[in-house]
Structures are given as structure tokens and as C-alpha cells.
Design a protein around this motif. Structure first.
Motif, short mmCIF file in Angstrom:
data_model
loop_
_atom_site.label_atom_id
_atom_site.label_comp_id
_atom_site.label_asym_id
_atom_site.label_seq_id
_atom_site.Cartn_x
_atom_site.Cartn_y
_atom_site.Cartn_z
N TYR A 233 0.89 -9.30 7.89
CA TYR A 233 1.16 -8.20 8.82
C TYR A 233 1.71 -8.76 10.14
N SER B 281 -1.36 -10.54 1.68
CA SER B 281 -0.60 -9.66 2.57
C SER B 281 -0.38 -10.35 3.92
N LEU C 215 6.63 -2.88 3.78
CA LEU C 215 6.46 -1.64 4.53
C LEU C 215 6.75 -1.87 6.00
N SER D 215 4.82 -5.23 7.15
CA SER D 215 3.88 -5.88 6.25
C SER D 215 4.54 -6.16 4.91
N SER E 117 9.23 -0.97 -2.91
CA SER E 117 8.25 -1.42 -3.89
C SER E 117 8.97 -1.89 -5.15
N SER F 49 3.21 -7.29 0.99
CA SER F 49 2.03 -7.45 0.15
C SER F 49 2.46 -7.73 -1.29
N ASP G 101 7.23 5.84 7.95
CA ASP G 101 6.99 4.80 6.94
C ASP G 101 8.26 4.59 6.15
N SER H 182 5.36 -5.09 -2.33
CA SER H 182 5.74 -3.97 -1.47
C SER H 182 5.99 -4.48 -0.05
N ARG I 80 6.40 0.29 9.47
CA ARG I 80 5.74 1.51 9.96
C ARG I 80 5.76 1.51 11.48
N GLN J 54 -1.77 -0.91 3.87
CA GLN J 54 -0.55 -0.21 3.47
C GLN J 54 -0.82 1.20 2.94
N SER K 211 9.44 2.08 3.06
CA SER K 211 8.84 1.12 2.15
C SER K 211 9.79 0.77 1.01
#
Length: 802
Positions: free
Chosen positions: A244, A242, A750, A783, A738, A785, A734, A748, A752, A283, A736
Motif C-alpha cells: 500500500y 499486499s 487498486l 495498492s 484484476s 495485492s 475506485d 489486483s 482509490r 481492498q 481497479s
């Protein structure tokens, strides 16, 4: 006392020991050596000679009636050395009307779907359930007869769905690694198939389920014919990485790279080890924080996958609140009056593992262990601004152990222990419970309860216990239950569990009526009458009571509606709101009611509405609110849900502060507004965009200041000048993306942002409050991941090919 309790347990076990038998439907399968392509075509030669399971029966609403010929359902099963294969033809007279909304994995949405329930031990206790929607969505759950469906359980399997000119076709491949079964030459599995025709809200099963009994898993049919298969090596590795990127208007943007590994290992055919090394929960879903003016902490949902997946055994006795693991504990830190400590929001988890499963004799074993790291914080002296480091959380070990013995297919006895051990001189805690859940052979009567004890090793050691006993009639149109509970003053589970009240005894009762099949007006209808009384043990005063009548129903258009009336006819003595031991506030009598309506979600536009009110008798004091939530499904790919909540308290009374030896209460008016939006856009069943937005604003204005008297009444205070008003706002967004790019493997992305403000100044202008929320206060996180699922059985084949 313990001897009497033990005798009672033994007597109940003897009374409920006999099992019951019934004629079961069965279907036989044949072995295939063909390469079965999961394409929803069913064109391999092996399918032609496979036995057909058909003659489905209605589960609801017309329980027990045969499925209409136009919705005929035919299912075949094959097996190989590695997996079972399911092929289903689901007939429909209007294929163009089949509902097939695209949603995320583990969600059904507005869609027709088909499922298979498999119990490898054929013991009526646990089923692994696999569902496929007409849009080719996947859902899997772990069902136990005591806990119901656990939707957090996930397995790796394949499926495909295809709309045809006669309905639709489902094809599935379920590897043995996703199932549990004994090491036997000839297997006999419990089996059922499920189908829902969504537009008709009709549910059907292959093996009939009598809803008067309610023991669903014990009414399964049989799968025969599987021979000479081996339980596979169940070793799965899920490495992840991941990245960030976070920042705000006041903090410089920074990047952070994380990596770790999850391991799942099948110790034997029944038990599985799950472990996380270097965990990453960045996440997980945000918490819906509220302005909490009450004496108890706010309870949050668990959103971390490790602590939600396959945890049915650990929920026994309600002794585990997994959010404690990683939460800043409430410890005696020897902080001076002129010192303040800013604690971190969470304590880092070093690692965690759990072992769980159930063997062929019905013994379920659960073991959960987690370790959090030693954490320091800075204490600041308000007089001279000096600082020092304070250990706010020592190295801590959290442990849960469960033994759950099921018998008679529908009863169980459970032993559970939770333990928290902290390094150094900090408090340790231990809780033990012995529980029972007993049903007679026809599943008509249930006897449940248990005995729990707690032990706290701290500056002052404490020992407490809790005992409960409940009896219920659990089938038929008329049903009832009653029970009692006792909890001692020093019963304490809050180191690893959550409990708000102690030092009481209570009595409860329920009687209800339901229809078992539709009538001219309703598809479903149930009316309940509930009562509850709770007494403070030292004085025998009522500290909680309620009479409630409510109904829940579905009409012929599949709209849900219901409502209820609440009546509290006695004064209640609240020993918690004053925040001082042995002091109480007398709450007067009150009455109220609620109503809800939820229109049929099959329609593109649907509406949920829920108003409610509670009024204090003979006082100008009430609380009322309403939730309104319209939703619109623009297409099978795109939908939008908006929700508005308004909650008002007029002349509410509650604690605000201390003034010397006086306990200060206030009459206050409170208004709370919550606006939220959730939306999804699904490109396919494995690729989804999701948006979740929540704005929460609550303000509480104190109007009249009072002293709390010794007799629980209030008197006017004219000296207190403190400002204890509250104005609290939060914002969360949020967005996202996926993509399940391979079975069990997900990428995924994201974005936020979040913000929050709190002050003592009451400003009732929505616009200015909303704009102030974002001034130098908005935090941003982006982020990415990637998790990749590696099956040892496939990996060793890769190595052989190399």
C-alpha cells in the motif's frame, strides 16, 4: 411459557414429518481414464458413448412447456478418480445473436448461460451450483432450500465455452474437492441442469420444476453410475502479499507491506474449516456513508470476503451483524465532560476462523470465532489541553455457534448462540435462539418462528427475550401470510447483531396474487396487499403502522415496471426520536406512493427510473425523491452506468439538541444529491478493469425551533440559539484492475481516493461545495495485492515430480 412453546414445536414436528416422493428423471455416467482437455471441443473418445440428458422443460415464463426444438440442449457427464466432467451442446437457430457480454467472475451480465446443480447427498437441502456463460464467465453459488443462493461461495473448477455454427458448447471440470458427498461405494446424487436463452428471457431446466410448489431443490433429478470414488483431502492454502502506498496533501506519502495466509481445510466430507491469519481487508469496497440525522446508526453492507463467503448458517435468526467485528464498540469509558476522544475507524482483527457444513443426516453445524486486539486512543482535555490514554476497545472474542437440523427435505429446527467476551471490566453479551421453519409434505403451508433470549453483563445486568410466530400458504396463484412478534424492553443483540427497536408487540399480514404462466399482456405479474401494526408495550400506543398495496410485473418486451400506494391512517408514537427514555413524539397520518420502470437490459441502452412521494395529511410536510439510472453497453467488453438520486424533505421534523431539561426539535428542509458512475472494461473473462465513483451531498437547514412537550406535541422555542444545520459531502473513487491468472489465484491493482467534509454553514451552491470537498482533503491510496491458490492434492504431485 417455555413448556407451551416446546409442546407447540413437538406438535408441529409431528404434523410435518412425512416426506413426499415423485418420479424423477435420471441420467447415468461412466468412468473415464482419458485426459479430458477442457477446450469445449468434446472430441475425446469417452464423450461418444456417454448417456445424453435432454428434453429440457421451461422454468419461466412458460412453466412446464417443452423446450423448442431449435433450442435443443444435450448434456453428457463423465467422471474420473478426481472430478466430474460436463459437456453440453446448446443449440440455437441464430448463433450470431447469442448474447455474450464479458464481465467479472461471479457475474452473468447480458449473456446466455448454462448451469449444473449437484446435491451429493440427494436430500433436497443443499445444491452446489456452477454456471458458465457463453463468454466463458464463471459463476458458482451454494444453494440451500431455506436461504436460497449464496453467491459469495467460491470453488475452484475449470470451464470453457465456444460459439459454434449450431449454437455453443460448454465443457466443465468440477473436482470432488468442490463438492460434498458421503463415503459410499455407489453414489446417487441429486442433479439438475439449467439454461437461459438471454435474448428471449427464457429459462429451462432438465428436471421439471413446478413453480406452483416453489421447492426447487426438492424437484431435482438423479445422477447415477459413480462408483468407488474417494472423498479428497480438501486442504487449500491461499498466501497473499499486499503493498500500500498512501498519502494526501497534508500527510506525507508512506508505504506499507502486508502478508498473510488463508486456510481452507475439509475436516471430513461435510465440514470445512476456514481461517485467516494476519488478515488484510485493505481492498474491500468503500461504504456509502450518508448524513444520518435519525436516532439509529447507519447499517453497512459486509464487504470483507471472510465474513461473506459461506455464511448462510450464521444468518439464522438475524442475530449476526458481522460489521460489529472490528467496529469501535459503544462502551462506558468514564470520559469527563470536558474531554474528547478521537476513536479509530476500525479495530484490528487478530485472526478469525469458521467451521461450517452439513452432514448426510441433514445436520448443519456452524462455528465462527474472531478476536480483535486491545486498542487505545487519546483523550484530550479542552480546559488545559492535557491528554491521557483511554482503552476504547479491550481484547475481545466474538463467537457464533449454530446447529441446524433439516428434515423432511423442506423443514428445519435451529439452535443459535452468539457471544461477545471482553477482557477486563467491560460488558459481555450472550444471545441464544431456538428457531423453526416447517413445511408440510406438499410445500403448501409454512409455519415458522422462534424464541430468543439475551443476557448482558455490565454495570447493570439485563435479560430480555423475543418471540415470533408466522403462518403462510406458499404455493398457487393466491397466497397469504400472517404473524406476530413480541420483543421485551431489555432484549439486546447489538454487541454482535443489530436491532433498533425493543419493548413492542406487532401484527402483520400479507395476501398476494400472481400469474404462474404468461398471458397476453404480461410475462410475470404479482400484486401484494400488506399490513403492519406495532404497539409500544407499556402504553399499547401504536408506534408504527402501514397499509401497502404494490404490484410488480414484466411485459412481453421484458420491461419491468410496478408501483404501490402506502397509507398510514393512525398517529404513531415515536419513542426513539426524542433520545430520552419514556418520551415520545407524535407523528401524524401520512400517505404516499411510488413507481418504477426498468427497461430490458438486453438492449444496449436501458433506463431505470423510480419516483416516490410521501405526504403528511393536512400539513405542508412531505418527502419526495427520484432515482434515474441510464446505462449503455458499448460492446461486450465495455459498459457504463450512471445513477442520479435526488431526495427532498420539506418541513421535516426531528431532534437537534438539548437545552437544559428541554428536548429541542426543529422543522427543517433537507436536500440530498447522489451522483454515481460505474463502468467496466473486460479484456477477457479473467481480466477486468472497473471504475466506481460516488459523490454524495446532503444539507439540512433548520427553520423553526421547537420544544418537545410531554404529550408529544411541539411548542415554539424562542431562546435556543445553537446552529445545528448540516452540510455534508463525501467523494469516493475506485479504479481497479484484476487478473485471475490461475484457478483461484488473483492479482489486483487498486487506485482509490476519497474525501469528506462536514460543517454547519449552509451553502447551496453545488460548484463551490464540490470544490471545497477537495481542498486539502483528498486522500490517495495505491495498492497491489497478489493471492495464490495452492491445492494440497496438486502440491503433493509437484513434490513427487521433484
Amino acid at each position: 411459557m417455555i413448556n407451551r412453546f416446546s409442546i407447540t414445536i413437538l406438535f408441529c414436528l409431528a404434523s410435518f414429518l412425512l416426506s413426499f416422493s415423485q418420479t424423477k428423471k435420471s441420467v447415468s455416467t461412466k468412468k473415464t481414464t482419458e485426459n479430458i482437455s477442457i477446450d469445449a471441443e468434446l472430441n475425446e473418445a469417452s464423450w461418444k458413448d456417454a448417456e445424453i440428458a435432454t428434453d429440457f422443460v421451461s422454468l419461466e415464463p412458460k412453466n412446464g412447456t417443452p423446450i423448442p426444438e431449435e433450442f435443443k440442449t444435450e448434456v453428457k457427464i463423465l467422471y474420473s478418480d478426481d472430478a466430474v466432467y460436463i459437456g453440453a451442446k446448446l443449440y440455437d437457430p441464430n448463433p450470431e445473436k447469442i448474447l455474450k457480454e464479458l464481465v467479472e467472475r461471479d457475474e452473468i451480465g447480458t449473456s446466455d448461460f448454462f448451469g449444473i446443480f449437484i446435491n451429493g447427498y440427494n436430500d433436497g437441502q443443499q445444491e452446489f451450483r456452477f454456471f458458465v456463460t457463453a463468454a466463458n464467465g464463471q459463476v458458482d453459488t451454494n444453494f440451500t432450500s431455506s436461504e436460497g443462493e449464496d453467491g459469495s461461495w467460491n470453488a475452484i473448477w475449470e470451464s470453457n465455452a465456444k460459439i459454434t455454427d449450431f449454437g455453443y458448447v460448454i465443457e466443465m471440470k468440477i473436482p470432488y474437492a468442490a463438492l460434498r458427498f458421503p463415503e459410499k461405494d455407489k453414489q446417487i446424487w441429486g442433479l439438475n441442469f439449467f439454461r437461459e436463452v438471454r435474448r428471449e428471457r427464457q429459462k429451462y431446466t432438465w428436471s421439471p420444476i413446478d413453480n406452483k410448489i416453489g421447492a426447487i431443490s426438492q424437484q431435482a433429478g438423479l445422477l447415477t453410475g459413480i462408483e468407488n470414488i474417494k472423498t479428497p483431502t480438501r486442504l487449500f492454502l491461499i498466501p497473499y502479499s499486499s503493498f500500500y502506498l498512501s498519502g494526501s496533501e497534508t500527510q506525507k506519502t508512506k508505504g506499507e507491506l502486508k502478508g498473510g495466509l488463508d486456510i481452507k481445510y475439509g475436516i471430513n466430507d461435510a465440514f470445512t474449516l476456514d481461517a485467516i491469519l494476519v488478515p488484510d481487508f485493505g481492498q474491500t469496497k468503500f461504504d456509502n456513508v450518508v448524513l444520518n440525522l435519525g436516532p439509529f446508526e447507519q447499517q453497512f453492507n459486509e464487504n470483507r470476503p471472510f465474513f461473506t463467503e459461506g455464511t448462510d448458517l450464521f444468518s439464522k435468526g438475524n442475530l449476526l451483524y458481522s460489521r460489529r467485528i472490528g467496529q469501535t464498540p459503544d462502551l462506558n469509558l468514564n470520559i469527563a465532560e470536558n474531554e474528547s476522544v478521537e476513536s479509530p475507524g476500525a479495530i484490528n482483527l487478530v485472526n478469525a476462523l469458521k467451521i461450517s457444513g452439513r452432514d448426510k443426516d441433514g445436520l448443519g453445524i456452524g462455528f465462527l470465532n474472531a478476536i480483535t486486539e486491545k486498542t487505545m486512543a487519546t483523550a484530550t482535555n479542552s480546559v488545559d489541553n492535557s491528554t491521557r490514554q483511554v482503552e476504547i476497545s479491550p481484547l475481545t472474542n466474538y463467537n457464533v455457534m449454530v446447529f441446524d437440523q433439516r428434515f423432511n427435505q423442506n423443514s428445519s429446527v435451529t439452535f443459535i448462540n452468539t457471544n461477545v467476551t471482553r477482557n477486563g471490566s467491560f460488558r459481555d453479551a450472550n444471545v441464544t435462539g431456538l428457531l423453526f421453519d416447517l413445511n408440510n409434505k406438499t410445500n403448501k403451508y409454512n409455519l415458522s418462528g422462534g424464541l430468543k433470549s439475551s443476557s448482558i453483563n455490565d454495570v447493570e445486568n439485563k435479560n430480555g427475550f423475543n418471540a415470533s410466530l408466522y403462518f403462510a400458504e406458499t404455493n398457487g396463484k393466491f397466497r397469504y401470510s400472517f404473524g406476530s412478534e413480541y420483543m421485551s424492553k431489555d432484549f439486546e443483540i447489538n454487541d454482535l447483531g443489530i436491532n433498533f427497536r425493543t419493548n413492542y408487540y406487532s401484527f402483520s399480514g400479507n395476501t398476494n396474487y400472481r400469474i404462474l404462466n404468461p398471458n397476453k399482456t404480461f410475462n410475470t405479474f404479482r400484486i401484494n396487499l400488506n399490513s403492519y401494526f406495532e404497539f409500544y408495550t407499556p402504553t399499547n400506543q401504536i408506534q408504527a403502522s402501514n397499509f401497502n398495496v404494490n404490484l410488480n410485473s414484466t411485459n412481453k418486451s421484458n420491461h419491468y415496471f410496478g408501483g404501490g400506494l402506502n397509507f398510514n391512517p393512525f398517529e404513531n408514537y415515536d419513542y426513539y426520536e426524542p433520545r430520552v427514555a419514556n418520551r415520545y413524539f407524535v407523528n401524524p397520518r401520512n400517505a404516499g406512493g411510488f413507481f418504477y420502470f426498468s427497461s430490458n437490459y438486453n438492449n444496449k441502452f436501458a433506463l431505470d427510473i423510480n419516483p416516490f412521494i410521501t405526504h403528511v395529511i393536512n400539513e405542508n410536510r412531505y418527502e419526495a425523491g427520484i432515482n434515474i439510472s441510464p446505462r449503455y453497453r458499448f460492446s461486450d467488453k465495455f459498459s457504463l452506468v450512471y445513477s442520479f438520486d435526488y431526495f427532498k424533505q420539506q418541513n421535516d421534523i426531528g431532534f437537534i439538541d438539548f437545552e437544559g431539561s428541554n428536548i429541542i426539535f426543529a422543522r427543517r428542509n433537507r436536500d440530498t444529491y447522489t451522483n454515481s458512475i460505474s463502468s467496466k472494461f473486460s479484456i477477457s473473462s479473467v481480466m477486468n478493469f472497473n471504475l466506481s465513483v460516488r459523490h454524495y451531498w446532503s444539507l439540512a437547514e433548520n427553520n423553526k425551533i421547537n420544544n418537545l412537550n410531554e404529550d408529544g406535541s411541539l411548542s415554539t422555542n424562542t431562546t435556543y440559539t445553537g446552529n445545528r444545520n448540516s452540510n455534508f459531502s463525501t467523494w469516493n473513487l475506485d479504479l481497479s484492475y484484476s487478473w485471475w491468472f490461475a484457478p483461484g489465484s488473483q492479482m489486483s491493482i487498486l487506485y482509490r481516493n476519497n474525501a469528506g467534509t462536514f460543517d454547519r454553514t449552509i451553502n447551496k451552491d453545488f460548484g463551490s461545495n464540490f470544490s471545497n470537498l477537495f481542498e486539502d482533503n483528498l486522500n490517495h491510496v495505491l495498492s497491489v495485492s497478489v493471492r495464490y491458490f495452492i491445492d494440497y492434492n496438486q502440491a503433493k504431485n509437484w513434490i513427487k515430480k521433484e
